[in-house]
Every structure is written in structure tokens, then in C-alpha cells.
Design a protein around this motif. Structure first.
Motif, PDB file in Angstrom:
ATOM      1  N   ALA A   7     -55.375  33.274  -7.148  1.00 17.15           N
ATOM      2  CA  ALA A   7     -55.533  32.224  -8.159  1.00 17.15           C
ATOM      3  C   ALA A   7     -56.442  32.702  -9.286  1.00 17.15           C
ATOM      4  CB  ALA A   7     -56.099  30.963  -7.515  1.00 17.15           C
ATOM      5  N   ASN A   8     -57.507  33.420  -8.926  1.00 12.25           N
ATOM      6  CA  ASN A   8     -58.420  33.944  -9.942  1.00 12.25           C
ATOM      7  C   ASN A   8     -57.765  35.037 -10.782  1.00 12.25           C
ATOM      8  OD1 ASN A   8     -60.395  32.253  -8.945  1.00 12.25           O
ATOM      9  ND2 ASN A   8     -61.337  33.802  -7.647  1.00 12.25           N
ATOM     10  N   LEU A   9     -56.981  35.902 -10.138  1.00 11.65           N
ATOM     11  CA  LEU A   9     -56.314  36.989 -10.866  1.00 11.65           C
ATOM     12  C   LEU A   9     -55.311  36.459 -11.879  1.00 11.65           C
ATOM     13  CD1 LEU A   9     -55.638  39.726  -8.129  1.00 11.65           C
ATOM     14  CD2 LEU A   9     -57.580  39.508  -9.695  1.00 11.65           C
ATOM     15  N   GLU A  10     -54.612  35.383 -11.530  1.00  8.16           N
ATOM     16  CA  GLU A  10     -53.638  34.809 -12.459  1.00  8.16           C
ATOM     17  C   GLU A  10     -54.325  34.312 -13.725  1.00  8.16           C
ATOM     18  OE1 GLU A  10     -50.151  33.311  -9.355  1.00  8.16           O
ATOM     19  OE2 GLU A  10     -51.845  31.996  -9.786  1.00  8.16           O
ATOM     20  N   SER A  11     -55.471  33.674 -13.566  1.00  6.93           N
ATOM     21  CA  SER A  11     -56.210  33.204 -14.745  1.00  6.93           C
ATOM     22  C   SER A  11     -56.720  34.381 -15.573  1.00  6.93           C
ATOM     23  CB  SER A  11     -57.389  32.322 -14.316  1.00  6.93           C
ATOM     24  OG  SER A  11     -56.947  31.136 -13.721  1.00  6.93           O
ATOM     25  N   LEU A  12     -57.259  35.389 -14.893  1.00  4.94           N
ATOM     26  CA  LEU A  12     -57.783  36.556 -15.601  1.00  4.94           C
ATOM     27  C   LEU A  12     -56.680  37.311 -16.337  1.00  4.94           C
ATOM     28  CD1 LEU A  12     -60.342  38.042 -13.049  1.00  4.94           C
ATOM     29  CD2 LEU A  12     -60.843  37.168 -15.328  1.00  4.94           C
ATOM     30  N   ASN A  13     -55.536  37.479 -15.672  1.00  2.00           N
ATOM     31  CA  ASN A  13     -54.444  38.208 -16.308  1.00  2.00           C
ATOM     32  C   ASN A  13     -53.944  37.476 -17.559  1.00  2.00           C
ATOM     33  OD1 ASN A  13     -52.694  40.491 -16.383  1.00  2.00           O
ATOM     34  ND2 ASN A  13     -51.023  39.230 -15.597  1.00  2.00           N
ATOM     35  N   ALA A  14     -53.935  36.147 -17.497  1.00  2.34           N
ATOM     36  CA  ALA A  14     -53.541  35.368 -18.671  1.00  2.34           C
ATOM     37  C   ALA A  14     -54.470  35.664 -19.850  1.00  2.34           C
ATOM     38  CB  ALA A  14     -53.565  33.880 -18.341  1.00  2.34           C
ATOM     39  N   GLU A  15     -55.761  35.758 -19.570  1.00  9.11           N
ATOM     40  CA  GLU A  15     -56.729  36.066 -20.632  1.00  9.11           C
ATOM     41  C   GLU A  15     -56.560  37.496 -21.129  1.00  9.11           C
ATOM     42  OE1 GLU A  15     -58.840  34.017 -22.208  1.00  9.11           O
ATOM     43  OE2 GLU A  15     -57.766  32.483 -21.056  1.00  9.11           O
ATOM     44  N   ALA A  27     -51.017  48.695 -17.950  1.00  4.48           N
ATOM     45  CA  ALA A  27     -51.756  49.690 -17.179  1.00  4.48           C
ATOM     46  C   ALA A  27     -53.249  49.359 -17.153  1.00  4.48           C
ATOM     47  CB  ALA A  27     -51.532  51.080 -17.768  1.00  4.48           C
ATOM     48  N   GLU A  28     -53.783  48.967 -18.306  1.00  2.00           N
ATOM     49  CA  GLU A  28     -55.195  48.591 -18.368  1.00  2.00           C
ATOM     50  C   GLU A  28     -55.483  47.366 -17.509  1.00  2.00           C
ATOM     51  OE1 GLU A  28     -56.723  49.813 -22.820  1.00  2.00           O
ATOM     52  OE2 GLU A  28     -55.234  48.189 -22.668  1.00  2.00           O
ATOM     53  N   ARG A  29     -54.599  46.409 -17.582  1.00  6.60           N
ATOM     54  CA  ARG A  29     -54.800  45.175 -16.832  1.00  6.60           C
ATOM     55  C   ARG A  29     -54.740  45.422 -15.319  1.00  6.60           C
ATOM     56  NH1 ARG A  29     -50.601  42.015 -17.734  1.00  6.60           N
ATOM     57  NH2 ARG A  29     -49.544  43.187 -19.377  1.00  6.60           N
ATOM     58  N   LEU A  30     -53.828  46.297 -14.900  1.00  3.17           N
ATOM     59  CA  LEU A  30     -53.693  46.594 -13.473  1.00  3.17           C
ATOM     60  C   LEU A  30     -54.995  47.158 -12.904  1.00  3.17           C
ATOM     61  CD1 LEU A  30     -52.087  46.830 -10.871  1.00  3.17           C
ATOM     62  CD2 LEU A  30     -51.204  49.023 -11.683  1.00  3.17           C
ATOM     63  N   VAL A  31     -55.579  48.114 -13.608  1.00  4.65           N
ATOM     64  CA  VAL A  31     -56.834  48.727 -13.141  1.00  4.65           C
ATOM     65  C   VAL A  31     -57.947  47.690 -13.063  1.00  4.65           C
ATOM     66  CG1 VAL A  31     -58.636  50.396 -13.697  1.00  4.65           C
ATOM     67  CG2 VAL A  31     -56.238  51.024 -13.989  1.00  4.65           C
ATOM     68  N   MET A  32     -58.059  46.862 -14.096  1.00  7.68           N
ATOM     69  CA  MET A  32     -59.111  45.854 -14.146  1.00  7.68           C
ATOM     70  C   MET A  32     -58.921  44.785 -13.072  1.00  7.68           C
ATOM     71  SD  MET A  32     -59.400  45.490 -18.295  1.00  7.68           S
ATOM     72  CE  MET A  32     -60.730  44.292 -18.276  1.00  7.68           C
ATOM     73  N   LEU A  33     -57.690  44.333 -12.895  1.00  7.34           N
ATOM     74  CA  LEU A  33     -57.400  43.307 -11.896  1.00  7.34           C
ATOM     75  C   LEU A  33     -57.623  43.823 -10.477  1.00  7.34           C
ATOM     76  CD1 LEU A  33     -54.182  41.805 -13.502  1.00  7.34           C
ATOM     77  CD2 LEU A  33     -56.385  40.645 -13.264  1.00  7.34           C
ATOM     78  N   ASN A  34     -57.274  45.083 -10.240  1.00  5.66           N
ATOM     79  CA  ASN A  34     -57.491  45.672  -8.920  1.00  5.66           C
ATOM     80  C   ASN A  34     -58.978  45.739  -8.578  1.00  5.66           C
ATOM     81  OD1 ASN A  34     -57.690  48.779  -7.411  1.00  5.66           O
ATOM     82  ND2 ASN A  34     -56.472  47.162  -6.467  1.00  5.66           N
ATOM     83  N   ARG A  35     -59.792  46.100  -9.567  1.00  3.76           N
ATOM     84  CA  ARG A  35     -61.241  46.145  -9.339  1.00  3.76           C
ATOM     85  C   ARG A  35     -61.787  44.764  -9.020  1.00  3.76           C
ATOM     86  NH1 ARG A  35     -62.733  49.932 -14.577  1.00  3.76           N
ATOM     87  NH2 ARG A  35     -62.081  51.939 -13.679  1.00  3.76           N
ATOM     88  N   VAL A  36     -61.300  43.763  -9.767  1.00  3.88           N
ATOM     89  CA  VAL A  36     -61.737  42.394  -9.530  1.00  3.88           C
ATOM     90  C   VAL A  36     -61.321  41.937  -8.126  1.00  3.88           C
ATOM     91  CG1 VAL A  36     -61.405  39.981 -10.211  1.00  3.88           C
ATOM     92  CG2 VAL A  36     -61.760  41.726 -11.961  1.00  3.88           C
ATOM     93  N   ALA A  37     -60.082  42.254  -7.754  1.00  2.21           N
ATOM     94  CA  ALA A  37     -59.578  41.852  -6.432  1.00  2.21           C
ATOM     95  C   ALA A  37     -60.429  42.442  -5.319  1.00  2.21           C
ATOM     96  CB  ALA A  37     -58.121  42.289  -6.269  1.00  2.21           C
ATOM     97  N   ILE A  38     -60.765  43.708  -5.421  1.00  2.35           N
ATOM     98  CA  ILE A  38     -61.576  44.372  -4.402  1.00  2.35           C
ATOM     99  C   ILE A  38     -62.956  43.729  -4.314  1.00  2.35           C
ATOM    100  CG2 ILE A  38     -62.739  46.534  -3.797  1.00  2.35           C
ATOM    101  CD1 ILE A  38     -60.312  48.002  -5.030  1.00  2.35           C
TER     102      ILE A  38
END
Length: 281
Positions: free
Chosen positions: A235-243, A252-263
Motif C-alpha cells: 500500500a505504501n509503495l503504490e502511493s510512493l510510486n504515484a509520486e 529503472a530509477e523508481r524500481l531501485v528506490m521502491l526496492n530500498r523502501v520495501a526492504i
């Protein structure tokens, strides 16, 4: 039972309160001490010890341990079985646990202290105490489990609903920023699916298709089998990805950032006592 135990609830059996604890999985442990108070309010520990003196009790406990405990000490068990029934034979729960490495019975100190046993064993003990009392225990234990399942279902649905709300925010951001005008419905769907898999890879490390290939016999999709922590993070990643999409960041940039957040968020949630309480309700 190596894992820590937590108070789970109370059985109300014909006016008697009986504590139930959990070791964090589907196995509940019920207080033998509380059950024994039905027979002897002043000396429940003696009631448990008298039950343990019986050869039939020792044989039942030994069989249960052999079915559920790979580290159960059979030599020590055989010794107890041979001695059981003799006038001089005395066995406490603590001695049984220490000698045989048993997991079906535990002895706890502190606020919820006393002798507890896996529900299979607790029901057997209740039969020895009183067949009628056992029925009261089983009836209210079923009520406790029903309440637990209802709460889990509610918590699960709340998190699924939250995920769906954020999913709408996510898809709106894709529509407004990634999909040009006059693109066919077919290609719009491809874009949505690509972004959904971006989140799947960031959180689960695989696409929805890869998960289905690995779990061909399972119904549903990868998110249907997510843990409570994973649903919160999704749920948090969906909001972050929207931003991130609105900021014009590449996939590619978003994937790296979202993966770090998820971990980071999963590490935090796995040790969060509030989330653990939701899981154990």
C-alpha cells in the motif's frame, strides 16, 4: 517450544477462566493449571502431577511427542514409561520437559505462569479431570477460535481495502503521466500491468507471471498470498510510486528506490509489536 509465547485469550468454561497462549503459529497452548483448579482450587499442581503418574498418560504424551517433536528423547521416555504406575513414581511437568525435551507441555513463570499444554494434550487432561467439564472447555474454545478468525478476516480485509484504495491512486498517476492520448485500450492495459509488476518486483522480487509459474497449483495471485506486513508495504509503495511518476522519474530509477523502501519497511514491520498483535489476534 522455542518461540516466545503470548497471551491469546481466555476460555470461560462453566464459570471457570482458563488461559490460552500461542507460540506465534496455529498451535495454541491451554493452561492445565486452570483446568486442574476445577478439581482442586488450592493445589492444582498436585492434580497435574497425579495425572502424570499414570502409565496411560505417559504413553499418550510419548506418542504425541513422537508425532510432533523430532528431538524427543526416547530413551528417557521409555524409562518414565517403565516406572509409571508404581507407588513411588512421581513426575512433575518440569522434570518431564527437562528429561525428554518435550514440547507438548510447557511451564511458564510470570504474569501468565503455570503449566500449559498443546490443545491436544489439554483436552486429554480435561477428560481425566471431568468429561462434562471438557465439553464446556471445547465449546468455549471453539468460540475463541471463531472470534480470532473473524478478527483476522477483518484485519486482512482492511489491509486489502487499503491496498485497493492506493491502487486507484497509483493507476490514476499512470493514466495522467505515462499514457499519451489516443493510445488503444490494449496498450493501456500493458502499461498498467508493467507498473503493477514494477511493484511486485520491488516487494516480492518477481513478476506476477513468474509467481504463477512457480505456484501453478495455487488459486489467486501473488498478492493474495502476501503477509500482513507485505500488504502494508505494498500500500505504501503504490502511493510512493504515484509520486515518483509525477516527478518524472524513469521506471529503472523508481524500481531501485521502491526496492530500498520495501526492504527498510519490511525490516521495521517484522519487529513491530503492533503488527505482531494484529497477527496474533
Amino acid at each position: 517450544m522455542a518461540e516466545s509465547t503470548n497471551m491469546k485469550g481466555t476460555i470461560h468454561a462453566n464459570g471457570n477462566k482458563i488461559a490460552v497462549i500461542s507460540n506465534g503459529n496455529e498451535n495454541d497452548y491451554i493452561s492445565l493449571t486452570d483446568i486442574a483448579k476445577y478439581k482442586n482450587q488450592d493445589s492444582p499442581a498436585d492434580v497435574v502431577k497425579n495425572w502424570l503418574r499414570s502409565r496411560s498418560t505417559i504413553e499418550f504424551l510419548g506418542l504425541w511427542e513422537q508425532m510432533h517433536n523430532s528431538t524427543f528423547k526416547l530413551v528417557e521416555f521409555d524409562q518414565f514409561k517403565n516406572e509409571a504406575g508404581a507407588n513411588s513414581f512421581v513426575l512433575s511437568p518440569q522434570r518431564w520437559i527437562a528429561s525428554t525435551n518435550a514440547i507438548g507441555i510447557i511451564s511458564k513463570s510470570g504474569r501468565y505462569g503455570g503449566t500449559f499444554a498443546h490443545q491436544d494434550i489439554a483436552f486429554e487432561f480435561a477428560s481425566w479431570v471431568s468429561a462434562e467439564f471438557k465439553l464446556y472447555i471445547i465449546k468455549d474454545y471453539q468460540r475463541l477460535k471463531s472470534d480470532e478468525n473473524s478478527r483476522l478476516s477483518l484485519d486482512w480485509n482492511l489491509n486489502r481495502t487499503l491496498s485497493k484504495i492506493n491502487y486507484r491512486i497509483h493507476t490514476d498517476a499512470i493514466k495522467e503521466n505515462l499514457i499519451p492520448e489516443n493510445v488503444s485500450i490494449k496498450h493501456q492495459g500493458i502499461t498498467y500491468a508493467t507498473e503493477a509488476d514494477l511493484l511486485n518486483i520491488a516487494l516480492f522480487g518477481k513478476t506476477a507471471k513468474e509467481w504463477r509459474t512457480e505456484n501453478s497449483s495455487s488459486n489467486g495471485n501473488i498478492r493474495d498470498y502476501a503477509s500482513l506486513q507485505q500488504l502494508i508495504v505494498m500500500a505504501n509503495l503504490e502511493s510512493l510510486n504515484a509520486e515518483f511518476i509525477k516527478q518524472g522519474l524513469s521506471q529503472a530509477e523508481r524500481l531501485v528506490m521502491l526496492n530500498r523502501v520495501a526492504i527498510d519497511q519490511l525490516r521495521s514491520l517484522l519487529g513491530n509489536p503492533s503488527v505482531k498483535k494484529l497477527e496474533n489476534k
